[in-house]
Design an enzyme around this catalytic site. Structure first.
Site, short mmCIF file in Angstrom:
data_model
loop_
_atom_site.label_atom_id
_atom_site.label_comp_id
_atom_site.label_asym_id
_atom_site.label_seq_id
_atom_site.Cartn_x
_atom_site.Cartn_y
_atom_site.Cartn_z
N SER A 266 0.85 -1.20 0.00
CA SER A 266 0.00 0.00 0.00
C SER A 266 0.88 1.24 0.00
O SER A 266 2.06 1.19 0.36
CB SER A 266 -0.89 0.03 1.24
OG SER A 266 -0.16 0.46 2.39
N ASP A 267 0.31 2.36 -0.41
CA ASP A 267 0.98 3.64 -0.17
C ASP A 267 0.78 3.99 1.31
O ASP A 267 0.01 3.34 2.03
CB ASP A 267 0.41 4.72 -1.10
CG ASP A 267 1.44 5.80 -1.42
OD1 ASP A 267 2.35 6.02 -0.59
OD2 ASP A 267 1.32 6.45 -2.47
N TRP A 268 1.46 5.03 1.75
CA TRP A 268 1.47 5.42 3.17
C TRP A 268 0.04 5.61 3.70
O TRP A 268 -0.69 6.49 3.25
CB TRP A 268 2.26 6.70 3.35
CG TRP A 268 2.39 7.21 4.76
CD1 TRP A 268 1.38 7.62 5.58
CD2 TRP A 268 3.59 7.36 5.52
NE1 TRP A 268 1.87 8.02 6.79
CE2 TRP A 268 3.24 7.87 6.79
CE3 TRP A 268 4.95 7.12 5.26
CZ2 TRP A 268 4.18 8.15 7.78
CZ3 TRP A 268 5.88 7.41 6.26
CH2 TRP A 268 5.49 7.91 7.49
N GLY A 269 -0.34 4.75 4.63
CA GLY A 269 -1.62 4.91 5.31
C GLY A 269 -2.85 4.55 4.51
O GLY A 269 -3.98 4.76 4.97
#
Length: 721
Positions: A266-269
């Site tokens: 995933s991307d950040w968060g």
């Protein structure tokens, strides 16, 4: 370590150990980090305990061989099974030696140099201990309001695909396991992150599946075909579902249809962001959707750690989904040789000699020069060394020329334009003044600029955006230069001195107030560590500009999105029987951009003649030869990028007016002519039909060959299937 050994290792792991492998944490969480304990704000709110940290699978943002070796050593002492960490970082267009931003690299149309830049970035990152880079970003872009256009190579799916392959080859090499000077690539952001509504970051993406497959997916597929080990999910929705939990996109298309068996991160968060998106009630539902979609690594949120055990014990999630995710992570660690050599290429001694070496800086200088695009030149450039130069503007002496994603780059070590010119001509014929700040000005600054300009033969205005004005979260609704800089141009212009504008920016701009005021305009982008030297080479003619735009420059933001490969309408403005009013047009602006895709001037001129096809028809299995004669009709040696486009006149669905199908870079001496040939096949003319079948149509096609997407010669042929 063999596959059988990995299977045995997986069987030895507890469920909590397996879940922790799916967790990616920033460096401050780990013992051995120079930033250990600096866990504040959102990181502190994550509530991560030591049991998770000691079993975590990967680290985000650690840097330097000493620190990474220290973290790995501490981790291996505390991890029960001795499973090494993966170290990942944003090495977008250079590690310490910073190359031009990706959009600029696209404008070089130089695949070999792009590959070399990725190879150098990999060498510097690998010797510093990094295993994975979050690059290349291959999102197709059409809206310059979006700040992250700087990370893309442009608006064309074919060209983006070619650069995607080149960068993956550069990062990973031919033998990732044994070549410790390479890093694993992670193509991003899957999918269609480059099409947010209004050009606003993280915003909704809404398009048909046919458009997605036709235009936005090819570059991701090209990167995977080139061997990219990882894929990163996008923040945006795709068909109403956030990409990170989009089972149709990630499981059905990426995993099953494309057979991608690498690591999906995933991307950040982004996993937890499914809650504000409105498709998950809480972290448990977000974890459920992510694991079912096939997501392996959750970056910097704790939905998996907090909820996967409960979901598995409740029978809601099959533990086999967890096992397959963990196994993919372990397989990547095996491929990188981390079980045998957990420190891989990290080497403090080599780090000192390799990073920012003369060889690396020279490559950065060469690519920066090839990436710059000459947009206008009314017989002002190249400059002469005996001329008195007034270098004025907020970017004249600035080291802020690296771009926002130059994570390890140093502005202090970047060569400013002033330094580059001084190295070229000395100090006797150069005077500088700031003139204004990026977004503001004082009367004293302006007065100093005017007095400096009065003494000069030629004024060079160094203008542009600060790095914070583009990049992630750098969306702008007004894409002109700030008013303070426009006022500076206007004031200097009143002196009636020949004026050159050099632009340092991360996106295409609305150049009203610049192109109509300056006698020459050089688009330098954010050119990287050697930017000042490279731009000086161009200004003084030691290198002839050859860059060509890979993203159109609009007349105004009201035209956006404006791109070359658009569809026609039922009432096109330029039709032979077009009415004055009731056609597809603006009443207050041209339809075409100010500077189109493929545009770029040179200090010489090139003429195109004798476009010829070797046949009037093409059938499957055959090749059509397209030949054109290109002549350097000027007085200076130069490089030209010869561009091949096609148009399918009648399709099952509407087809673009032009599509790039090939290009060649050639170098010609004054007066020299060369025949340039392209081969065109039926496969290159295929597209996704209404039922998504990928095939071509019989009928009339036109071939265009020229210096940009607007200025072309044309010939037609018939395709028979």
């Amino acid at each position: 370590m063999s596959e059988q050994s990995l299977d045995r290792l997986l069987k030895e792991m507890t469920i909590d150990e397996k879940i922790a492998q799916l967790m990616q944490l920033a460096a401050p969480f780990f013992k051995g980090s120079s930033a250990k304990g600096e866990i504040t704000g959102p990181m502190e709110e994550m509530g991560i305990d030591e049991s998770v940290v000691k079993n975590a699978g990967s680290v985000l943002g650690a840097s330097g061989a000493k620190e990474i070796k220290a973290i790995q050593k501490q981790h291996l002492q505390e991890n029960r099974l001795g499973i090494p960490l993966l170290f990942m970082s944003d090495i977008i267009h250079g590690y310490k030696t910073i190359f031009p931003v990706s959009l600029a690299i696209g404008c070089s149309w130089d695949l070999q140099l792009a590959e070399k830049s990725a190879e150098i970035a990999a060498k510097e990152a690998a010797v510093s201990g990094v295993h994975v880079t979050f690059a290349p970003m291959v999102d197709l872009v059409r809206d310059p309001r979006w700040g992250r256009v700087m990370e893309s190579t442009g608006e064309d799916p074919y060209l983006n695909s070619e650069f995607a392959k080149a960068q993956v080859r550069g990062f990973q090499g031919k033998d990732l396991t044994h070549d410790i000077n390479r890093v694993a690539a992670c193509v991003k952001h899957f999918a269609a992150y480059g099409a947010p509504e209004g050009g606003r970051d993280y915003n909704t993406v809404n398009m048909s599946e046919r458009e997605l497959r036709e235009t936005y997916l090819p570059a991701y597929k090209a990167a995977l075909d080139a061997g990219s080990e990882m894929v990163m999910t996008a923040f945006n929705t795709v068909d109403g579902i956030p990409a990170t939990g989009n089972q149709k996109l990630m499981r059905d298309l990426l995993r099953d249809e494309w057979n991608f068996d690498g690591v999906l991160i995933s991307d950040w968060g982004a996993v937890k962001e499914m809650i504000p998106h409105g498709v998950a009630e809480d972290g448990k539902e977000a974890a459920l959707k992510a694991i079912k979609a096939g997501l392996d690594i959750e970056m910097m949120t704790t939905c998996y750690v907090d909820h996967l055990r409960d979901l598995i014990e409740a029978g809601t999630v099959d533990e086999a989904l967890l096992d397959e995710a963990v196994l993919r992570i372990l397989q990547l660690k095996k491929k990188l040789g981390l079980f045998e050599n957990p420190y891989r290429g990290a080497d403090e001694a080599k780090e000192k000699s390799l990073i920012m070496s003369d060889e690396h800086r020279q490559a950065a200088r060469e690519l920066a020069a090839k990436s710059a695009v000459l947009l206008k030149n009314d017989h002002v450039l190249p400059l002469q060394k005996q001329q008195q130069i007034a270098l004025i503007g907020p970017m004249a002496e600035s080291g802020d020329i690296l771009g926002q994603w130059s994570w390890r780059g140093s502005r202090e070590e970047a060569v400013s334009l002033s330094e580059g010119i001084k190295t070229k001509i000395g100090t006797d014929n150069l005077r500088t003044a700031q003139g204004c700040d990026i977004e503001s000005a004082s009367e004293a600054q302006l007065a100093e600029a005017i007095e400096t300009a009065k003494t000069a033969d030629i004024v060079v205005l160094a203008l542009g955006e600060s790095s914070e004005m583009s990049g992630e979260a750098g969306s702008r609704s007004n894409i002109q230069l700030p008013q303070a800089q426009l006022d500076l141009i206007k004031a200097v212009k009143q002196l009636n001195k020949p004026t050159v504008a050099v632009l340092f920016n991360g996106r295409p701009l609305d150049l009203h107030g610049v192109a109509d005021q300056a006698d020459a305009v050089l688009e330098a982008w954010q050119p990287g560590t050697e930017g000042g030297n490279a731009i000086a080479d161009l200004l003084y003619g030691d290198i002839n500009p050859s860059g060509k735009l890979t993203m159109s420059f609009p007349h105004s933001v009201g035209q956006v999105p404006v791109y070359y490969n658009h569809f026609n309408t039922g009432r096109p403005k330029d039709a032979p029987d077009a009415q004055e009013r009731y056609v597809s047009q603006y009443l207050d602006s041209p339809n075409d951009p100010m500077y189109p895709f493929g545009f770029g001037l040179s200090y010489t001129t090139f003429t195109y003649d004798d476009l010829a096809l070797n046949a009037e028809s093409l059938t499957a299995g055959q090749e059509l030869t397209v030949a054109v004669t290109v002549t350097n009709s000027g007085q200076t040696p130069g490089e030209e990028i010869v561009q091949l486009y096609t148009q399918d006149h009648v399709g099952e669905v509407v087809r673009p007016l032009k599509e790039l199908k090939g290009f060649q870079r050639i170098k010609l001496e004054p007066g020299e002519s060369r025949e340039v040939q392209f081969l065109l096949t039926e496969e290159q003319l295929r597209y996704h039909h209404a039922d998504l079948e990928f095939k071509s149509d019989s009928g009339k096609f036109t071939v265009y060959v020229g210096t940009n997407s607007k200025e072309c010669l044309a010939e037609s042929f018939h395709l028979s299937r």
